[in-house]
Design an enzyme around this catalytic site. Sequence first.
Site, PDB file in Angstrom:
ATOM      1  N   GLN A 114       0.865  -1.182   0.000  1.00 26.92           N
ATOM      2  CA  GLN A 114       0.000   0.000   0.000  1.00 26.92           C
ATOM      3  C   GLN A 114       0.900   1.230   0.000  1.00 26.92           C
ATOM      4  O   GLN A 114       1.723   1.407   0.906  1.00 26.92           O
ATOM      5  CB  GLN A 114      -0.914   0.030   1.213  1.00 26.92           C
ATOM      6  CG  GLN A 114      -1.906   1.191   1.149  1.00 26.92           C
ATOM      7  CD  GLN A 114      -2.708   1.368   2.410  1.00 26.92           C
ATOM      8  OE1 GLN A 114      -2.183   1.804   3.434  1.00 26.92           O
ATOM      9  NE2 GLN A 114      -3.985   1.020   2.351  1.00 26.92           N
ATOM     10  N   HIS A 181      -3.301   4.407  -1.358  1.00 27.86           N
ATOM     11  CA  HIS A 181      -4.101   4.750  -0.174  1.00 27.86           C
ATOM     12  C   HIS A 181      -4.807   6.081  -0.412  1.00 27.86           C
ATOM     13  O   HIS A 181      -4.229   7.149  -0.227  1.00 27.86           O
ATOM     14  CB  HIS A 181      -3.200   4.827   1.053  1.00 27.86           C
ATOM     15  CG  HIS A 181      -3.955   4.772   2.357  1.00 27.86           C
ATOM     16  ND1 HIS A 181      -5.298   5.024   2.464  1.00 27.86           N
ATOM     17  CD2 HIS A 181      -3.534   4.494   3.627  1.00 27.86           C
ATOM     18  CE1 HIS A 181      -5.681   4.899   3.728  1.00 27.86           C
ATOM     19  NE2 HIS A 181      -4.619   4.571   4.447  1.00 27.86           N
ATOM     20  N   HIS A 184      -9.355   7.587   4.475  1.00 25.69           N
ATOM     21  CA  HIS A 184      -9.124   7.897   5.885  1.00 25.69           C
ATOM     22  C   HIS A 184      -8.550   9.278   6.160  1.00 25.69           C
ATOM     23  O   HIS A 184      -7.964   9.524   7.219  1.00 25.69           O
ATOM     24  CB  HIS A 184      -8.229   6.838   6.536  1.00 25.69           C
ATOM     25  CG  HIS A 184      -8.751   5.455   6.389  1.00 25.69           C
ATOM     26  ND1 HIS A 184      -7.990   4.334   6.601  1.00 25.69           N
ATOM     27  CD2 HIS A 184      -9.969   4.991   6.009  1.00 25.69           C
ATOM     28  CE1 HIS A 184      -8.712   3.253   6.377  1.00 25.69           C
ATOM     29  NE2 HIS A 184      -9.923   3.627   6.012  1.00 25.69           N
ATOM     30  N   TYR A 186      -6.056  10.857   4.523  1.00 23.62           N
ATOM     31  CA  TYR A 186      -4.662  11.078   4.148  1.00 23.62           C
ATOM     32  C   TYR A 186      -4.605  11.867   2.836  1.00 23.62           C
ATOM     33  O   TYR A 186      -5.627  12.326   2.320  1.00 23.62           O
ATOM     34  CB  TYR A 186      -3.914   9.753   4.098  1.00 23.62           C
ATOM     35  CG  TYR A 186      -3.861   9.090   5.456  1.00 23.62           C
ATOM     36  CD1 TYR A 186      -3.205   9.702   6.526  1.00 23.62           C
ATOM     37  CD2 TYR A 186      -4.516   7.874   5.694  1.00 23.62           C
ATOM     38  CE1 TYR A 186      -3.186   9.121   7.783  1.00 23.62           C
ATOM     39  CE2 TYR A 186      -4.495   7.285   6.957  1.00 23.62           C
ATOM     40  CZ  TYR A 186      -3.835   7.921   7.994  1.00 23.62           C
ATOM     41  OH  TYR A 186      -3.815   7.350   9.251  1.00 23.62           O
ATOM     42  N   ARG A 234      -7.717   2.324  -2.626  1.00 24.20           N
ATOM     43  CA  ARG A 234      -8.476   2.252  -1.371  1.00 24.20           C
ATOM     44  C   ARG A 234      -9.185   3.579  -1.133  1.00 24.20           C
ATOM     45  O   ARG A 234      -8.567   4.654  -1.210  1.00 24.20           O
ATOM     46  CB  ARG A 234      -7.569   1.934  -0.191  1.00 24.20           C
ATOM     47  CG  ARG A 234      -8.389   1.428   1.013  1.00 24.20           C
ATOM     48  CD  ARG A 234      -7.524   0.988   2.149  1.00 24.20           C
ATOM     49  NE  ARG A 234      -8.209  -0.014   2.966  1.00 24.20           N
ATOM     50  CZ  ARG A 234      -8.088  -0.105   4.285  1.00 24.20           C
ATOM     51  NH1 ARG A 234      -7.330   0.735   4.946  1.00 24.20           N
ATOM     52  NH2 ARG A 234      -8.729  -1.048   4.947  1.00 24.20           N
ATOM     53  N   GLY A 345      -8.769  -7.457   9.071  1.00 22.78           N
ATOM     54  CA  GLY A 345      -7.743  -6.693   9.756  1.00 22.78           C
ATOM     55  C   GLY A 345      -7.348  -7.284  11.093  1.00 22.78           C
ATOM     56  O   GLY A 345      -6.539  -8.203  11.187  1.00 22.78           O
ATOM     57  N   ARG A 346      -7.943  -6.744  12.174  1.00 19.64           N
ATOM     58  CA  ARG A 346      -7.524  -7.125  13.523  1.00 19.64           C
ATOM     59  C   ARG A 346      -7.627  -8.625  13.775  1.00 19.64           C
ATOM     60  O   ARG A 346      -6.821  -9.189  14.519  1.00 19.64           O
ATOM     61  CB  ARG A 346      -8.367  -6.348  14.550  1.00 19.64           C
ATOM     62  CG  ARG A 346      -8.048  -4.864  14.601  1.00 19.64           C
ATOM     63  CD  ARG A 346      -9.121  -4.105  15.377  1.00 19.64           C
ATOM     64  NE  ARG A 346     -10.381  -4.108  14.657  1.00 19.64           N
ATOM     65  CZ  ARG A 346     -11.582  -3.897  15.215  1.00 19.64           C
ATOM     66  NH1 ARG A 346     -11.665  -3.714  16.517  1.00 19.64           N
ATOM     67  NH2 ARG A 346     -12.669  -3.887  14.475  1.00 19.64           N
TER      68      ARG A 346
END
Length: 378
Positions: A114, A181, A184, A186, A234, A345-346
Amino acid sequence: MDATAPTDPNTSRAARILGRPFDINGLTLRNRIAMAPMTREFSPDGVPGADVAEYYARRAAGGVGLIVTEGTYVDHASAGSSHRVPHFHGEAALAGWQRVAEAVHTAGGKIVPQLWHVGATRDAGQGPIPSAPPAGPSGLGLDGEAKGHAMTGADVDAVIKAFADSAAAAERIGFDGVELHGAHGYLIDQFLWGVTNRRTDGYGGDLASRTRFATEIVEAVRAAVSPTFPVIFRLSQWKANAFDAKLASSPAELESLLAPLAAAGVDAFHASTRRYWLPEFDDTDLNLAGWAKKLTGKATLSVGSVGLDKEFVGPQGFTKETASTGIDLLLDRMERDEFDAVAVGRALIADAEWANKALTDRLGEAAPYEAGLLRRLS
């Protein structure tokens, strides 16, 4: 293989749906499970070491079809905010990443980096080059207040080139594609969002105009790599400080954002939501990934609290404990082909074998996520 095609009656539902091969611009993945990008900060001076290679290889060996690495900084002075986040430029970092790709391939998986520029989320004095000012489209932070440096035309050109150079490097050292990316809050997302983009040149204005920066990055990346090298983008509606933020308030607005990106060369959209099961707009059950697929015809990956009992809620979300849960609702959506793949993810931080356990109906054995796991790569 179609989800409705005849299958062995002894095969589990999860294996039938998640275990189907998946193609992105000629890249065939063995299943529909991806590892979502998660910043881990275990690369001193931006160089990933053997522990990083082993971390990703364990997930590939555990059944993940596609690894999307943590965000990696492109070669721009203001791109990053931490000395421990990996770069995707420079001889030492690229040598480290080549070893990561080789380890993942040996374990049977595919991997894309990414590529990331944090933009004006960075505070002054942070990062590999502390003297560089935070940079964004209009010199504004995510709260809309003055912060850092409004990028000049030369800055824009330099960042576009940095993304293209990193993408070319990814192909050269053996990666299977790249992810840009654009989510979010950025840098790429800051150009897309009206709160942070107040420019009056060709990179600002209405939503369609605000896509120009992202579109030019995609075009430059596409020109720098082979035609069959996959480019994933993304996106998200939410920002790190604004969970209810919207780039698009309707399907028509979302189409005005996605269509130029698809035309520029995006092969798949990776749609980040905090809860994958929530509809993106009124009067339909489609989530953001579902709408991206419907509007563009491109492959899509969905992500957001898959297999966990608590949603991701920003930086603090990684510090909460969660229990493993079933995936029946996810399978329902994928059986309808709402989206093509799911990023986890987590749950994959907690258990490197999560994919294999999901594919064999053993999620009851999956280890739960808990905060202490962030202190090490395991």
